[in-house]
Design a protein around this motif. Structure first.
Motif, PDB file in Angstrom:
ATOM      1  N   GLY A 347       0.824  -1.216   0.000  1.00 58.11           N
ATOM      2  CA  GLY A 347       0.000   0.000   0.000  1.00 58.11           C
ATOM      3  C   GLY A 347       0.859   1.267   0.000  1.00 58.11           C
ATOM      4  O   GLY A 347       2.088   1.202   0.114  1.00 58.11           O
ATOM      5  N   GLN A 348       0.216   2.400  -0.126  1.00 57.76           N
ATOM      6  CA  GLN A 348       0.956   3.664  -0.194  1.00 57.76           C
ATOM      7  C   GLN A 348       0.466   4.680   0.828  1.00 57.76           C
ATOM      8  O   GLN A 348      -0.684   4.640   1.271  1.00 57.76           O
ATOM      9  CB  GLN A 348       0.850   4.261  -1.605  1.00 57.76           C
ATOM     10  N   LEU A 349       1.380   5.598   1.163  1.00 63.95           N
ATOM     11  CA  LEU A 349       1.127   6.618   2.171  1.00 63.95           C
ATOM     12  C   LEU A 349       1.565   7.970   1.611  1.00 63.95           C
ATOM     13  O   LEU A 349       2.625   8.064   0.978  1.00 63.95           O
ATOM     14  CB  LEU A 349       1.967   6.273   3.420  1.00 63.95           C
ATOM     15  N   PHE A 377       9.267   0.942   4.541  1.00 63.76           N
ATOM     16  CA  PHE A 377       8.752   1.810   3.485  1.00 63.76           C
ATOM     17  C   PHE A 377       9.868   2.253   2.547  1.00 63.76           C
ATOM     18  O   PHE A 377      11.022   2.382   2.962  1.00 63.76           O
ATOM     19  CB  PHE A 377       8.108   3.070   4.096  1.00 63.76           C
ATOM     20  N   ILE A 378       9.473   2.494   1.292  1.00 64.64           N
ATOM     21  CA  ILE A 378      10.437   3.090   0.362  1.00 64.64           C
ATOM     22  C   ILE A 378       9.896   4.441  -0.111  1.00 64.64           C
ATOM     23  O   ILE A 378       8.690   4.620  -0.244  1.00 64.64           O
ATOM     24  CB  ILE A 378      10.743   2.182  -0.863  1.00 64.64           C
ATOM     25  N   PHE A 379      10.812   5.364  -0.334  1.00 69.59           N
ATOM     26  CA  PHE A 379      10.449   6.693  -0.813  1.00 69.59           C
ATOM     27  C   PHE A 379      10.175   6.601  -2.314  1.00 69.59           C
ATOM     28  O   PHE A 379      11.000   6.086  -3.062  1.00 69.59           O
ATOM     29  CB  PHE A 379      11.612   7.653  -0.531  1.00 69.59           C
ATOM     30  N   VAL A 380       9.011   7.076  -2.768  1.00 69.67           N
ATOM     31  CA  VAL A 380       8.677   7.034  -4.199  1.00 69.67           C
ATOM     32  C   VAL A 380       8.981   8.383  -4.845  1.00 69.67           C
ATOM     33  O   VAL A 380       9.746   8.473  -5.804  1.00 69.67           O
ATOM     34  CB  VAL A 380       7.187   6.633  -4.420  1.00 69.67           C
ATOM     35  N   LYS A 381       8.385   9.466  -4.318  1.00 68.48           N
ATOM     36  CA  LYS A 381       8.627  10.816  -4.875  1.00 68.48           C
ATOM     37  C   LYS A 381       8.064  11.855  -3.914  1.00 68.48           C
ATOM     38  O   LYS A 381       7.287  11.523  -3.021  1.00 68.48           O
ATOM     39  CB  LYS A 381       7.962  10.968  -6.240  1.00 68.48           C
ATOM     40  N   ASP A 382       8.481  13.108  -4.100  1.00 64.73           N
ATOM     41  CA  ASP A 382       7.846  14.181  -3.339  1.00 64.73           C
ATOM     42  C   ASP A 382       7.651  15.412  -4.226  1.00 64.73           C
ATOM     43  O   ASP A 382       8.137  15.467  -5.352  1.00 64.73           O
ATOM     44  CB  ASP A 382       8.618  14.515  -2.048  1.00 64.73           C
ATOM     45  N   ASN A 383       6.898  16.365  -3.714  1.00 61.96           N
ATOM     46  CA  ASN A 383       6.614  17.600  -4.445  1.00 61.96           C
ATOM     47  C   ASN A 383       6.697  18.759  -3.465  1.00 61.96           C
ATOM     48  O   ASN A 383       5.922  18.825  -2.520  1.00 61.96           O
ATOM     49  CB  ASN A 383       5.216  17.521  -5.081  1.00 61.96           C
TER      50      ASN A 383
END
Length: 404
Positions: A347-349, A377-383
């Motif tokens: 799942g994602q957070l 958890f793994i870091f996917v992206k940020d904004n």
């Protein structure tokens, strides 16, 4: 522009409540606007915008007027005179404005405009913190952008209408709007208007929501049929957006520690035609533990300093204290540690704030990822959304995925 005595008195009364009694500017202005049923749109706009303006530039105007807090009514009239003079408004022949040094006001303004903390009208500690975290150049640009008046942005409720239909309906009411290219559900008002009295609003065709805030629900990658938890839902601006993206299919559990905010969410959800939202007040940790490993998506729209939304809450600059920011950072990390456990495998957070400070944003995510709870958890992206680049509120959002 001609100044009218009753409107100016209302502004002075409002400033007394905001500056001396610590009342919230938006609540004070709501009350002021109910004062006189004979006021037209222009009168109401004058009271609201002038009050906000003087709140926004409090430090600068007080410095020019040579007055100190707590402000008595004479002090507030002096600040009002500074506001009017800098706006090029001719002061009427009232006792409050006797001996106003017009030329000196303009000279002091030019002089103080060379010093950022006066020019942008912010407390010393906040100016130092912003420069330390963002660097001199970015902080200078960001503060200038955060002192501009915010646009009115609508989010189209796609459960009930389309952007094209809503734009046409508002146009018939003489409310003109523009599309925003990178915001699929947004319409920007060309001129400020009271959209809350329209039938379109009462029918749930739109919500007022800043363009940056609209990015958060999109960032969560929701799909119809999922189980989604909005952990700090409040009155539900983002919850309602998630419901429309999920096309009313699946389940959204909207949680908050304040039950009264969830009552407001229920009312808004009914108007929006959003039927898949289940509000749950967080009265104990049991509520959270029941959802461990059960959510496809979790949104943590964390409590924060709110520095990214100063354009719409200018009084926050004067209410904020350094101790509050230190405390809120502890709370943010505790929430991340605890609420992240609701995400199921794969799942994602999304962790989001309406702050521009890296210490509330990417540094919190980095701390979490190196902790025991975050190692799954793994870091996917940020904004990182900055007001001076986007033209909208300052925001941050990071997408993390729980390892399958």
């Amino acid at each position: 522009m001609r100044l009218h005595r009753n409107l100016c008195f209302s502004v002075i009364d409002g400033l007394t409540l905001i500056f001396n009694e610590g009342n919230y500017a938006d609540k004070v202005i709501q009350q002021l606007l109910k004062r006189d049923k004979r006021w037209g749109a222009r009168d109401r706009a004058f009271v609201a915008e002038t009050t906000y303006d003087i709140v926004r530039w409090k430090r600068l105007y007080a410095e020019i007027a040579e007055v100190k807090e707590p402000f008595d009514r004479d002090n507030l009239w002096r600040m009002f005179a500074v506001w009017a003079t800098l706006k090029g408004i001719k002061l009427p022949d009232w006792t409050y404005f006797e001996n106003t040094p017009t030329r000196k006001i303009k000279g002091r303004f030019d002089e103080l405009s060379k010093i950022r903390k006066f020019k942008e009208s912010i407390p010393d500690w906040l100016d130092e913190l912003g420069e330390k975290e963002l660097g001199k150049d970015i902080w200078t640009k960001e503060m200038a952008a955060l002192n501009e008046q915010a646009d009115v942005i609508l989010r189209v409720n796609t459960l009930k209408t389309t952007k094209e239909k809503l734009q046409a309906e508002l146009f018939d009411l003489d409310i003109e709007t523009d599309y925003l290219p990178d915001y699929p559900n947004a319409l920007k008002l060309k001129e400020r208007a009271n959209v809350f009295t329209t039938e379109a609003f009462q029918n749930g065709f739109f919500e007022v929501q800043d363009a940056s805030s609209q990015l958060v629900a999109e960032f969560l990658n929701v799909k119809p049929g999922m189980r989604v938890v909005d952990t700090c839902a409040g009155a539900g601006g983002k919850t309602l957006h998630i419901a429309s993206l999920m096309e009313n299919k699946g389940q959204i559990i909207a949680m908050d520690i304040y039950a009264n905010k969830l009552h407001e969410l229920k009312r808004r959800a009914k108007r929006n035609g959003a039927h898949n939202i289940e509000p749950r007040a967080i009265e104990s940790t049991k509520v959270i533990k029941k959802l461990y490993d059960k959510a496809d998506r979790v949104l943590i729209d964390a409590p924060c300093s709110g520095l990214g939304v100063l354009r719409r809450n200018p009084d926050a600059k004067w209410k904020l204290q350094p101790e509050f920011i230190d405390k809120i950072k502890v709370t943010q990390q505790e929430i991340l540690q605890q609420y992240s456990r609701m995400v199921k495998l794969g799942g994602q957070l999304v962790y989001a704030t309406c702050s521009v400070l890296p210490s509330e944003n990417q540094q919190q995510v980095d701390t979490f990822l190196t902790s025991e709870a975050g190692k799954n958890f793994i870091f996917v992206k940020d904004n990182k959304v900055l007001a001076h680049k986007s033209g909208f509120d300052g925001f941050y959002m990071a997408l993390l995925e729980r390892k399958a």
